[in-house]
Design a protein around this motif. Structure first.
Motif, mmCIF file in Angstrom:
data_model
loop_
_atom_site.group_PDB
_atom_site.id
_atom_site.type_symbol
_atom_site.label_atom_id
_atom_site.label_comp_id
_atom_site.label_asym_id
_atom_site.label_seq_id
_atom_site.Cartn_x
_atom_site.Cartn_y
_atom_site.Cartn_z
ATOM 1 N N MET A 246 -6.494 -12.457 1.196
ATOM 2 C CA MET A 246 -5.078 -12.373 1.475
ATOM 3 C C MET A 246 -4.814 -12.729 2.944
ATOM 4 N N ARG B 126 -0.130 -2.917 4.657
ATOM 5 C CA ARG B 126 0.976 -3.188 3.732
ATOM 6 C C ARG B 126 0.487 -3.283 2.293
ATOM 7 N N TYR B 127 -0.695 -3.846 2.087
ATOM 8 C CA TYR B 127 -1.260 -3.935 0.742
ATOM 9 C C TYR B 127 -1.475 -2.534 0.181
ATOM 10 N N ASP B 128 -2.089 -1.666 0.971
ATOM 11 C CA ASP B 128 -2.332 -0.289 0.530
ATOM 12 C C ASP B 128 -1.021 0.428 0.232
ATOM 13 N N SER C 63 1.824 -0.993 -0.645
ATOM 14 C CA SER C 63 2.400 -1.606 -1.850
ATOM 15 C C SER C 63 1.723 -1.077 -3.111
ATOM 16 N N TRP D 83 -8.034 -8.690 -7.241
ATOM 17 C CA TRP D 83 -6.963 -7.781 -6.807
ATOM 18 C C TRP D 83 -6.350 -7.056 -8.001
#
Length: 84
Positions: A1, A24-26, A28, A72
């Motif tokens: 990513m 931000r991934y965590d 989200s 993912w």
């Protein structure tokens, strides 16, 4: 990513630090797991090459998971299974 964002920075993209992308991934993922708890139906798509359904969740139960889903999506699957 992070590679995607780094690769687009020179083409008018934003310079976002890798640490911020991961944070931000965590966040989200946490929001997604919360939404699954209240949604009647959730569809998760991979749009790497074209839109392809990789997971369907109905009433907090996974009813479809593409065995060829990207890594993912497998992480999301594992997170959901861990919460059920």
């Amino acid at each position: 990513m992070a590679l995607f964002f780094c690769g687009t920075n020179g083409k008018g993209g934003h310079n976002i630090p890798t640490s911020e992308i991961l944070k931000r991934y965590d966040e989200s993922l946490a929001h997604l797991l919360s939404a699954i708890k209240i949604a009647k139906r959730v569809e998760i798509f991979d749009n790497t090459h074209f839109y392809k359904s990789v997971m369907t969740i109905k009433n907090q139960e996974i009813v479809f998971f593409d065995k060829n889903a990207p890594q993912w999506a497998r992480k999301i699957y594992a997170a959901i299974k861990g919460e059920q």
